[in-house]
Design a protein around this motif. Structure first.
Motif, mmCIF file in Angstrom:
data_model
loop_
_atom_site.group_PDB
_atom_site.id
_atom_site.type_symbol
_atom_site.label_atom_id
_atom_site.label_comp_id
_atom_site.label_asym_id
_atom_site.label_seq_id
_atom_site.Cartn_x
_atom_site.Cartn_y
_atom_site.Cartn_z
ATOM 1 N N THR A 76 0.819 -1.196 0.000
ATOM 2 C CA THR A 76 0.000 0.000 0.000
ATOM 3 C C THR A 76 0.858 1.254 0.000
ATOM 4 O OG1 THR A 76 -0.080 0.013 2.393
ATOM 5 C CG2 THR A 76 -1.825 -1.173 1.264
ATOM 6 N N ASP A 77 0.246 2.347 -0.402
ATOM 7 C CA ASP A 77 0.910 3.648 -0.393
ATOM 8 C C ASP A 77 -0.152 4.639 0.071
ATOM 9 O OD1 ASP A 77 2.266 5.970 -0.874
ATOM 10 O OD2 ASP A 77 3.110 5.300 -2.779
ATOM 11 N N ILE A 78 -0.361 4.680 1.386
ATOM 12 C CA ILE A 78 -1.513 5.401 1.901
ATOM 13 C C ILE A 78 -1.387 6.903 1.677
ATOM 14 C CG2 ILE A 78 -2.810 5.912 4.012
ATOM 15 C CD1 ILE A 78 -2.162 3.000 4.830
ATOM 16 N N GLY A 79 -0.164 7.426 1.764
ATOM 17 C CA GLY A 79 0.023 8.852 1.504
ATOM 18 C C GLY A 79 -0.472 9.221 0.113
ATOM 19 N N LEU A 80 -0.072 8.418 -0.879
ATOM 20 C CA LEU A 80 -0.485 8.661 -2.255
ATOM 21 C C LEU A 80 -2.002 8.479 -2.391
ATOM 22 C CD1 LEU A 80 1.055 9.395 -4.845
ATOM 23 C CD2 LEU A 80 1.021 6.987 -5.462
ATOM 24 N N ALA A 81 -2.531 7.465 -1.684
ATOM 25 C CA ALA A 81 -3.976 7.210 -1.734
ATOM 26 C C ALA A 81 -4.740 8.428 -1.219
ATOM 27 C CB ALA A 81 -4.326 5.977 -0.911
ATOM 28 N N LEU A 82 -4.287 8.995 -0.111
ATOM 29 C CA LEU A 82 -4.998 10.132 0.468
ATOM 30 C C LEU A 82 -4.869 11.365 -0.434
ATOM 31 C CD1 LEU A 82 -4.293 9.691 4.275
ATOM 32 C CD2 LEU A 82 -6.286 9.020 2.962
ATOM 33 N N ALA A 83 -3.705 11.504 -1.093
ATOM 34 C CA ALA A 83 -3.562 12.612 -2.044
ATOM 35 C C ALA A 83 -4.561 12.435 -3.186
ATOM 36 C CB ALA A 83 -2.135 12.661 -2.585
ATOM 37 N N LEU A 84 -4.698 11.187 -3.665
ATOM 38 C CA LEU A 84 -5.663 10.912 -4.726
ATOM 39 C C LEU A 84 -7.083 11.180 -4.223
ATOM 40 C CD1 LEU A 84 -6.436 9.775 -7.502
ATOM 41 C CD2 LEU A 84 -6.365 7.491 -6.507
ATOM 42 N N GLY A 85 -7.351 10.796 -2.965
ATOM 43 C CA GLY A 85 -8.658 11.054 -2.371
ATOM 44 C C GLY A 85 -8.963 12.540 -2.343
ATOM 45 N N THR A 86 -7.957 13.337 -2.013
ATOM 46 C CA THR A 86 -8.142 14.781 -1.980
ATOM 47 C C THR A 86 -8.437 15.326 -3.377
ATOM 48 O OG1 THR A 86 -6.584 14.856 -0.153
ATOM 49 C CG2 THR A 86 -7.066 16.938 -1.245
ATOM 50 N N VAL A 87 -7.697 14.830 -4.366
ATOM 51 C CA VAL A 87 -7.934 15.271 -5.750
ATOM 52 C C VAL A 87 -9.348 14.901 -6.182
ATOM 53 C CG1 VAL A 87 -7.268 14.863 -8.153
ATOM 54 C CG2 VAL A 87 -5.512 15.248 -6.431
ATOM 55 N N LEU A 88 -9.763 13.672 -5.845
ATOM 56 C CA LEU A 88 -11.103 13.220 -6.198
ATOM 57 C C LEU A 88 -12.160 14.097 -5.522
ATOM 58 C CD1 LEU A 88 -12.841 11.102 -7.623
ATOM 59 C CD2 LEU A 88 -12.606 9.648 -5.627
ATOM 60 N N PHE A 89 -11.912 14.436 -4.266
ATOM 61 C CA PHE A 89 -12.829 15.305 -3.521
ATOM 62 C C PHE A 89 -12.965 16.651 -4.221
ATOM 63 C CE2 PHE A 89 -13.138 18.677 -0.243
ATOM 64 C CZ PHE A 89 -14.403 18.368 0.252
ATOM 65 N N LEU A 90 -11.820 17.209 -4.680
ATOM 66 C CA LEU A 90 -11.851 18.502 -5.374
ATOM 67 C C LEU A 90 -12.614 18.387 -6.691
ATOM 68 C CD1 LEU A 90 -8.233 19.833 -4.736
ATOM 69 C CD2 LEU A 90 -10.394 20.637 -3.741
ATOM 70 N N ILE A 91 -12.314 17.327 -7.465
ATOM 71 C CA ILE A 91 -13.005 17.140 -8.742
ATOM 72 C C ILE A 91 -14.511 17.084 -8.506
ATOM 73 C CG2 ILE A 91 -13.428 15.516 -10.637
ATOM 74 C CD1 ILE A 91 -10.532 14.640 -10.450
ATOM 75 N N LEU A 92 -14.920 16.295 -7.505
ATOM 76 C CA LEU A 92 -16.346 16.102 -7.255
ATOM 77 C C LEU A 92 -17.007 17.379 -6.768
ATOM 78 C CD1 LEU A 92 -16.511 12.565 -5.653
ATOM 79 C CD2 LEU A 92 -17.572 13.313 -7.774
ATOM 80 N N SER A 93 -16.365 18.086 -5.830
ATOM 81 C CA SER A 93 -17.050 19.274 -5.298
ATOM 82 C C SER A 93 -17.099 20.378 -6.341
ATOM 83 C CB SER A 93 -16.424 19.795 -4.004
ATOM 84 O OG SER A 93 -15.361 19.028 -3.609
ATOM 85 N N ILE A 94 -15.984 20.615 -7.039
ATOM 86 C CA ILE A 94 -15.990 21.689 -8.030
ATOM 87 C C ILE A 94 -16.936 21.333 -9.178
ATOM 88 C CG2 ILE A 94 -14.586 22.961 -9.697
ATOM 89 C CD1 ILE A 94 -12.222 22.601 -7.711
ATOM 90 N N GLY A 95 -16.853 20.095 -9.650
ATOM 91 C CA GLY A 95 -17.723 19.653 -10.738
ATOM 92 C C GLY A 95 -19.191 19.782 -10.371
ATOM 93 N N THR A 96 -19.536 19.333 -9.164
ATOM 94 C CA THR A 96 -20.931 19.385 -8.742
ATOM 95 C C THR A 96 -21.426 20.832 -8.647
ATOM 96 O OG1 THR A 96 -20.539 17.393 -7.479
ATOM 97 C CG2 THR A 96 -22.535 18.591 -6.972
ATOM 98 N N LEU A 97 -20.590 21.701 -8.058
ATOM 99 C CA LEU A 97 -20.980 23.111 -7.927
ATOM 100 C C LEU A 97 -21.216 23.731 -9.302
ATOM 101 C CD1 LEU A 97 -18.735 24.521 -5.065
ATOM 102 C CD2 LEU A 97 -21.227 24.256 -5.129
ATOM 103 N N MET A 98 -20.288 23.443 -10.232
ATOM 104 C CA MET A 98 -20.425 24.022 -11.570
ATOM 105 C C MET A 98 -21.685 23.526 -12.258
ATOM 106 S SD MET A 98 -16.454 24.155 -12.802
ATOM 107 C CE MET A 98 -16.913 23.711 -14.450
ATOM 108 N N MET A 99 -21.983 22.249 -12.087
ATOM 109 C CA MET A 99 -23.177 21.704 -12.723
ATOM 110 C C MET A 99 -24.444 22.303 -12.137
ATOM 111 S SD MET A 99 -22.451 17.759 -13.390
ATOM 112 C CE MET A 99 -21.104 17.350 -14.457
ATOM 113 N N LEU A 100 -24.476 22.434 -10.818
ATOM 114 C CA LEU A 100 -25.658 22.998 -10.181
ATOM 115 C C LEU A 100 -25.907 24.418 -10.703
ATOM 116 C CD1 LEU A 100 -25.347 21.721 -6.505
ATOM 117 C CD2 LEU A 100 -26.917 20.952 -8.290
ATOM 118 N N ARG A 101 -24.843 25.207 -10.804
ATOM 119 C CA ARG A 101 -24.969 26.583 -11.317
ATOM 120 C C ARG A 101 -25.459 26.577 -12.752
ATOM 121 N NH1 ARG A 101 -22.078 31.247 -9.201
ATOM 122 N NH2 ARG A 101 -22.054 31.958 -11.358
ATOM 123 N N PHE A 102 -24.838 25.696 -13.562
ATOM 124 C CA PHE A 102 -25.160 25.611 -14.979
ATOM 125 C C PHE A 102 -26.654 25.342 -15.171
ATOM 126 C CE2 PHE A 102 -25.794 23.022 -18.786
ATOM 127 C CZ PHE A 102 -25.143 23.753 -19.764
#
Lengths: 424, 310
Positions: B276-302
């Motif tokens: 395992t590489d938990i540090g990398l996993a959590l970094a990926l989790g953070t990126v995924l969180f950003l993609i999801l929150s920004i994407g969702t916000l943009m879609m809701l506005r759109f």
């Protein structure tokens, strides 16, 4: 896409991200009733009855010590063990995976070195001990129990009915396959679809040493050779060449289906590891089978097979019960345990001073005498990305002809080059 | 003056009570959402050994995420998630709209067909995955049917083929949840006043014209909901890949998604590659969180801007 699923996925994500952080909470409590009860965790659920019988024999001659074994399915085992150890609620003795998968536990300080406390370890060969060694300090953190190797399982009834002898050369081998095919029998059952590509990696472990030879492992370790070496590429090519003898629809067949084809007598051979011995027998007691090493080009050549240490049993540092646990580990390291292990489970035990009754096991131990370390596991499964992860991903495409063996070899090399430092 | 003071003190008490009543919910939310989220963000800045945070690593996990060998997996997974999203939009929400429109036009039996479409959604994706894995396997029912119809010859290995595997999984996912867009669109269509359609019909609009020029603009809130939900779900796609192809997203990572990649980094892969590489996993989790929150916000506005009010 229902709300239920949304919630579940959110929960999954949370657990995923955070299992690490708040892990101890999820660990279950092992029973630690009396001081003399030694808890032992294992992932080999299929061996439960056999392990129980082995430890019953130990308890009978060691008054005051009881061994409580708990089994967790393989897929969840590493997670359960690491969360429990992190929360200080681990067992006294833990079954440990070998090589790279052992290191995080050693590095995090969860295990005691056993070099001094278990003297019987000195009676084991390095092929067995290598998997239990800490990478940084070279100390032994577990008592190994088995040195499985790989070979060609074959159905003796089919071979007899078709008048087929065990092939001596690779040419004989393909001739045998052609003959079986002509008789309407699948020559080799193998498959790695649906996430079971580890079986194909094992199949490469069967074929590989006969092509790249026994010295190749050391050359790889010292950096003289890489996966892009012509010999390794040739091993991959040889495996891909066998495709016509694989089951129809090979790319879509998984491990379970492939084993069923062999166990059910639809396929004549199966490329596999020693651990199949017990499971084949259990699933079809009537099946008459044995094992032979994959043949090389030259009839006179010594036939080499891949061998590895399957795992070990280690002493958890936080155990409150170390004295009794060390006695149990001493038993696991003993010739008596090795004998019972061989009799009960039919895999090659970690110690070679045993009397073998099972003929398949005898053939396996004979083969194990000419062994070379299972390259992708022993040498290159220490850090991510492992050579195994690349091999397992791309191998179906290679056999199907979508990826050249050279490309697969280059991808494996590029992946391990990110962390592998050869020992000069 | 005194009445005023009394009302304002009453209001203050009410406010205090309101805060008090939301506290249990807030506490639960903080414990199970905010705390883990914060911890995983925090953990992404550390080097991990086994399950222990050993030393502060700054942004190195994030920079490792985008370069070889992790970068190839990240961009591959990102592309597969994106393809998955557009596939779902087309095959699930698009066809769902068509079905809903047909049901709306021909009211008789609508409830029956709705439940037929919705039926697979009752099953867990794990069961659906296992079911289709069997159906699509060599020697399975789909192979038998296709061979019988003369559309295909030999054994069917679509799941073992890196060119077709992803499309198969998307199709299975679309089949799984087809009922949801049908349900939501039908409900949306029923809310539109019948007079509007009658007026359009009098003006000579055909069924297709009515769907695209009249129904669709008025269905914008439903479309927005479905698009956002599909976005969140496809970018969290895990179970179908796990059941049908394993956590490596085989063959050749062709069905790898961000969450299967995360799973491999955090928990190790199948087949005894448990590193395992938990540090990398959590970094990926953070990126995924950003993609999801920004994407969702943009879609809701759109979709908010495009909602037509009558």
């Amino acid at each position: 896409m229902s709300m239920l699923s949304l919630h579940r996925r959110a929960a999954l994500g949370l657990i995923g991200g955070l299992a690490a952080a708040c892990a101890g909470v999820f660990a279950s409590l092992p029973a630690r009733a009396a001081d003399s009860t030694v808890t032992l965790w294992s992932w080999r659920t299929e061996d439960e009855a056999a392990m129980r019988r082995i430890f019953d024999a130990f308890e009978a001659k060691s008054p005051g010590i009881k061994v409580a074994i708990q089994f967790t399915p393989d897929a969840d085992y590493q997670n359960r063990l690491s969360t429990a150890l992190r929360g200080g609620r681990g067992p006294d003795i833990a079954q440990l995976k070998a090589y790279g998968e052992l290191q995080p536990f050693v590095e995090a300080g969860y295990l005691d070195a056993l070099d001094d406390s278990v003297p019987e370890l000195k009676n084991m060969e390095d092929a067995a001990l290598g998997g239990a060694r800490g990478r940084a300090d070279g100390k032994l953190y577990g008592v190994p129990y088995s040195v499985p190797m790989m070979g060609v399982f074959y159905n003796q009834d089919i071979f007899a009915a078709q008048g087929i002898e065990i092939p001596k050369t690779y040419k004989d081998f393909t001739a045998v396959c052609e003959k079986l095919k002509a008789a309407g029998i699948t020559p080799i059952a193998t498959g790695g679809a649906n996430g079971s590509a580890w079986e194909l990696e094992i199949a490469v472990g069967v074929v590989g040493p006969t092509v790249y030879g026994p010295g190749f492992y050391d050359e790889m370790m010292s950096g003289k050779a890489t996966f892009e070496d012509q010999r390794y590429v040739a091993a991959l090519k040889r495996f891909a060449e066998l495709k016509p003898y694989f089951p129809d629809g090979f790319a879509g067949i998984d491990y379970t289906t492939a084993t069923q084809q062999f166990i059910g007598g639809k396929a004549a051979m199966f490329l596999g590891g020693s651990f199949e011995n017990g499971s084949f027998k259990a699933q079809n007691p009537k099946l008459k089978f044995s094992i032979f090493p994959f043949p090389a080009d030259d009839a006179g050549a010594k036939l080499y097979t891949s061998a590895f240490s399957d795992g070990s049993y280690g002493l958890v540092s936080e155990s409150q019960n170390k004295e009794a646990a060390t006695k149990v580990l001493g038993f696991i390291a003993s010739a008596e345990f090795a004998q019972m292990f061989a009799d009960e489970l039919g895999w090659p035990p970690a110690r070679t001073d045993v009397t073998v009754k099972d003929p398949v096991l005898a053939s396996m131990m004979e083969m194990a005498k000419n062994s070379t370390p299972y390259l992708t596991l022993v040498g290159f499964r220490w850090q991510s990305p492992t050579a195994s992860s690349v091999l397992q991903s791309e191998i179906i495409d290679m056999v199907e002809g979508n990826i050249a063996p050279e490309k697969l070899a280059a991808d494996m090399q590029a992946a391990v080059a990110t962390w592998f430092k050869p020992k000069q | 003056m005194s009445t005023l003071r009394r009302t304002s003190s009453l209001r203050r008490t009410q406010q205090r009570m309101a805060v008090l009543f939301t506290l249990p919910a807030l506490a639960v939310y903080a414990l199970f959402v905010l705390y883990p989220l914060g911890m995983s963000l925090w953990g992404s800045f550390f080097v991990w050994k086994g399950l222990r945070m050993v030393e502060f690593a700054g942004l190195s996990n994030f920079s490792r995420l985008f370069v070889f060998p992790s970068g190839a997996r990240l961009y591959g997974a990102l592309w597969h998630n994106t393809a998955w999203f557009f596939g779902i939009m087309l095959f699930q929400n698009g066809i769902g709209l068509l079905f809903a429109w047909l049901l709306f036009l021909r009211d008789r039996g609508a409830a029956f067909f709705q439940s037929v479409f919705f039926f697979p959604a009752v099953l867990s994706p794990v069961i659906v995955g296992a079911l289709w894995r069997l159906l699509l396997a060599p020697g399975g029912v789909v192979e038998w049917a296709l061979n019988g119809l003369g559309l295909h010859q030999g054994s069917l290995t679509v799941l073992g083929n890196s060119h077709t595997a992803l499309a198969m999984l998307i199709a299975v996912d679309a089949w799984n949840w087809m009922g949801l867009p049908v349900l939501i669109y039908t409900a949306g269509l029923r809310q539109i006043s019948g007079q509007i359609f009658e007026a359009a019909k009098l003006d000579g609009a055909g069924n297709a014209r009515m769907l695209f020029s009249i129904a669709l603009p008025l269905l914008m809130p439903a479309l927005g909901t479905l698009t956002t939900l599909s976005f969140i779900n496809t970018f969290n796609q895990f179970d179908i890949v796990y059941v049908m192809q394993g956590v490596q997203g085989n063959p050749s990572y062709s069905t790898d998604t961000l969450v299967t990649y995360f799973y491999r980094l955090a928990f190790g892969a199948e087949g005894a590659v448990g590193i395992t590489d938990i540090g990398l996993a959590l970094a990926l989790g953070t990126v995924l969180f950003l993609i999801l929150s920004i994407g969702t916000l943009m879609m809701l506005r759109f979709f908010d801007r495009r909602t037509v009010q009558l």
